[in-house]
Design a protein around this motif. Structure first.
Motif, PDB file in Angstrom:
ATOM      1  N   LEU A 165      69.273  50.519  28.670  1.00 25.74           N
ATOM      2  CA  LEU A 165      69.889  51.845  28.581  1.00 25.74           C
ATOM      3  C   LEU A 165      70.305  52.084  27.143  1.00 25.74           C
ATOM      4  N   ARG A 166      70.227  53.344  26.720  1.00 21.48           N
ATOM      5  CA  ARG A 166      70.591  53.722  25.362  1.00 21.48           C
ATOM      6  C   ARG A 166      71.556  54.901  25.394  1.00 21.48           C
ATOM      7  N   TRP A 167      72.490  54.916  24.424  1.00 21.24           N
ATOM      8  CA  TRP A 167      73.389  56.044  24.241  1.00 21.24           C
ATOM      9  C   TRP A 167      73.535  56.278  22.750  1.00 21.24           C
ATOM     10  N   ASP A 168      73.169  57.468  22.316  1.00 23.15           N
ATOM     11  CA  ASP A 168      73.291  57.849  20.913  1.00 23.15           C
ATOM     12  C   ASP A 168      74.727  58.289  20.671  1.00 23.15           C
ATOM     13  N   SER A 169      75.615  57.328  20.501  1.00 24.48           N
ATOM     14  CA  SER A 169      77.058  57.583  20.387  1.00 24.48           C
ATOM     15  C   SER A 169      77.407  58.070  18.984  1.00 24.48           C
ATOM     16  N   PRO A 170      78.644  58.535  18.797  1.00 27.12           N
ATOM     17  CA  PRO A 170      79.076  58.964  17.456  1.00 27.12           C
ATOM     18  C   PRO A 170      79.043  57.838  16.411  1.00 27.12           C
ATOM     19  N   VAL A 171      79.085  56.565  16.844  1.00 25.37           N
ATOM     20  CA  VAL A 171      79.064  55.454  15.889  1.00 25.37           C
ATOM     21  C   VAL A 171      77.671  54.857  15.727  1.00 25.37           C
ATOM     22  N   PHE A 180      71.285  60.309  25.941  1.00 24.24           N
ATOM     23  CA  PHE A 180      71.153  59.149  26.821  1.00 24.24           C
ATOM     24  C   PHE A 180      69.672  58.856  27.035  1.00 24.24           C
ATOM     25  N   GLY A 181      69.354  57.575  27.193  1.00 23.87           N
ATOM     26  CA  GLY A 181      67.958  57.236  27.399  1.00 23.87           C
ATOM     27  C   GLY A 181      67.781  55.887  28.030  1.00 23.87           C
ATOM     28  N   GLY A 182      66.524  55.515  28.167  1.00 22.64           N
ATOM     29  CA  GLY A 182      66.184  54.232  28.758  1.00 22.64           C
ATOM     30  C   GLY A 182      64.915  53.687  28.147  1.00 22.64           C
ATOM     31  N   VAL A 183      64.701  52.397  28.344  1.00 26.85           N
ATOM     32  CA  VAL A 183      63.493  51.725  27.851  1.00 26.85           C
ATOM     33  C   VAL A 183      63.010  50.716  28.882  1.00 26.85           C
ATOM     34  N   VAL A 184      61.736  50.426  28.829  1.00 24.12           N
ATOM     35  CA  VAL A 184      61.160  49.236  29.451  1.00 24.12           C
ATOM     36  C   VAL A 184      60.527  48.466  28.299  1.00 24.12           C
ATOM     37  N   PHE A 185      60.585  47.138  28.357  1.00 25.48           N
ATOM     38  CA  PHE A 185      60.086  46.378  27.217  1.00 25.48           C
ATOM     39  C   PHE A 185      59.386  45.094  27.627  1.00 25.48           C
ATOM     40  N   TRP A 186      58.557  44.614  26.695  1.00 28.17           N
ATOM     41  CA  TRP A 186      57.917  43.309  26.757  1.00 28.17           C
ATOM     42  C   TRP A 186      58.141  42.662  25.400  1.00 28.17           C
ATOM     43  N   ASP A 187      58.677  41.461  25.410  1.00 32.96           N
ATOM     44  CA  ASP A 187      58.888  40.696  24.183  1.00 32.96           C
ATOM     45  C   ASP A 187      58.152  39.371  24.299  1.00 32.96           C
ATOM     46  N   ALA A 188      57.665  38.880  23.190  1.00 32.25           N
ATOM     47  CA  ALA A 188      57.005  37.580  23.160  1.00 32.25           C
ATOM     48  C   ALA A 188      57.293  36.921  21.817  1.00 32.25           C
ATOM     49  N   GLY A 189      57.226  35.603  21.784  1.00 30.05           N
ATOM     50  CA  GLY A 189      57.412  34.901  20.527  1.00 30.05           C
ATOM     51  C   GLY A 189      57.661  33.427  20.721  1.00 30.05           C
ATOM     52  N   ASN A 190      57.808  32.744  19.595  1.00 24.98           N
ATOM     53  CA  ASN A 190      58.119  31.322  19.614  1.00 24.98           C
ATOM     54  C   ASN A 190      58.491  30.887  18.207  1.00 24.98           C
ATOM     55  N   VAL A 191      59.118  29.728  18.112  1.00 24.20           N
ATOM     56  CA  VAL A 191      59.437  29.086  16.839  1.00 24.20           C
ATOM     57  C   VAL A 191      58.590  27.829  16.755  1.00 24.20           C
ATOM     58  N   PHE A 192      58.035  27.575  15.583  1.00 22.34           N
ATOM     59  CA  PHE A 192      57.148  26.426  15.388  1.00 22.34           C
ATOM     60  C   PHE A 192      57.736  25.513  14.315  1.00 22.34           C
ATOM     61  N   ALA A 193      57.718  24.209  14.597  1.00 21.41           N
ATOM     62  CA  ALA A 193      58.321  23.229  13.682  1.00 21.41           C
ATOM     63  C   ALA A 193      57.724  23.321  12.284  1.00 21.41           C
ATOM     64  N   LYS A 194      56.409  23.461  12.215  1.00 19.15           N
ATOM     65  CA  LYS A 194      55.723  23.558  10.922  1.00 19.15           C
ATOM     66  C   LYS A 194      54.813  24.771  10.938  1.00 19.15           C
ATOM     67  N   ALA A 195      54.554  25.334   9.785  1.00 20.42           N
ATOM     68  CA  ALA A 195      53.674  26.504   9.692  1.00 20.42           C
ATOM     69  C   ALA A 195      52.276  26.174  10.203  1.00 20.42           C
ATOM     70  N   THR A 196      51.855  24.931  10.068  1.00 24.20           N
ATOM     71  CA  THR A 196      50.527  24.539  10.553  1.00 24.20           C
ATOM     72  C   THR A 196      50.469  24.460  12.085  1.00 24.20           C
ATOM     73  N   ASP A 197      51.620  24.517  12.756  1.00 26.14           N
ATOM     74  CA  ASP A 197      51.681  24.468  14.223  1.00 26.14           C
ATOM     75  C   ASP A 197      51.524  25.840  14.876  1.00 26.14           C
ATOM     76  N   ILE A 198      51.456  26.909  14.079  1.00 26.17           N
ATOM     77  CA  ILE A 198      51.411  28.261  14.645  1.00 26.17           C
ATOM     78  C   ILE A 198      50.249  28.387  15.619  1.00 26.17           C
ATOM     79  N   SER A 199      50.557  28.951  16.788  1.00 23.45           N
ATOM     80  CA  SER A 199      49.538  29.171  17.816  1.00 23.45           C
ATOM     81  C   SER A 199      49.954  30.380  18.644  1.00 23.45           C
ATOM     82  N   LEU A 200      49.150  30.681  19.630  1.00 28.18           N
ATOM     83  CA  LEU A 200      49.495  31.776  20.543  1.00 28.18           C
ATOM     84  C   LEU A 200      50.217  31.260  21.777  1.00 28.18           C
ATOM     85  N   ASP A 201      50.828  30.088  21.676  1.00 31.43           N
ATOM     86  CA  ASP A 201      51.656  29.529  22.743  1.00 31.43           C
ATOM     87  C   ASP A 201      53.030  30.192  22.646  1.00 31.43           C
TER      88      ASP A 201
END
Length: 109
Positions: free
Chosen positions: A73-79, A43-64
């Protein structure tokens, strides 16, 4: 979504069409950071930070980027590793929920 920016619904960030539906794009940025702890009993746990975005065109990529913080919570189950993540989007926009819950199998990354 559960394998991208937890805290936001799947396909909800990025450009929208005239019907306010996800329009997709040519470029995407996704950054996931987790601090994980697993007990020897599987059994376990996590804290996380996620960031990202989708851009219409590759030339639109920014840090926005969209950001989310959360815990899980995590559980290393048999499956395999079972995950429950609770993500909170930062700087919510109109119509976005205050949190999202995701149930998944396997690590996010």
């Amino acid at each position: 979504g559960d394998n991208s920016i937890r805290g936001f619904a799947t396909d909800s960030v990025g450009p929208r069409d005239i019907f306010d539906e996800p329009a997709g794009g040519e470029a995407v940025i996704v950054v996931n950071e987790e601090l994980r702890y697993m007990h020897p009993l599987g059994f376990g746990g996590v804290v996380f930070w996620d960031a990202g975005n989708v851009f219409a065109k590759a030339t639109d990529i920014s840090l926005d980027l969209r950001h989310a913080l959360g815990v899980g919570l995590r559980w290393d189950s048999p499956v395999g590793l079972l995950r429950v993540d609770l993500g909170f989007p930062l700087a919510r926009r109109e119509g976005e929920k205050a949190y999202r819950i995701f149930f998944s199998l396997g690590q996010a990354f």
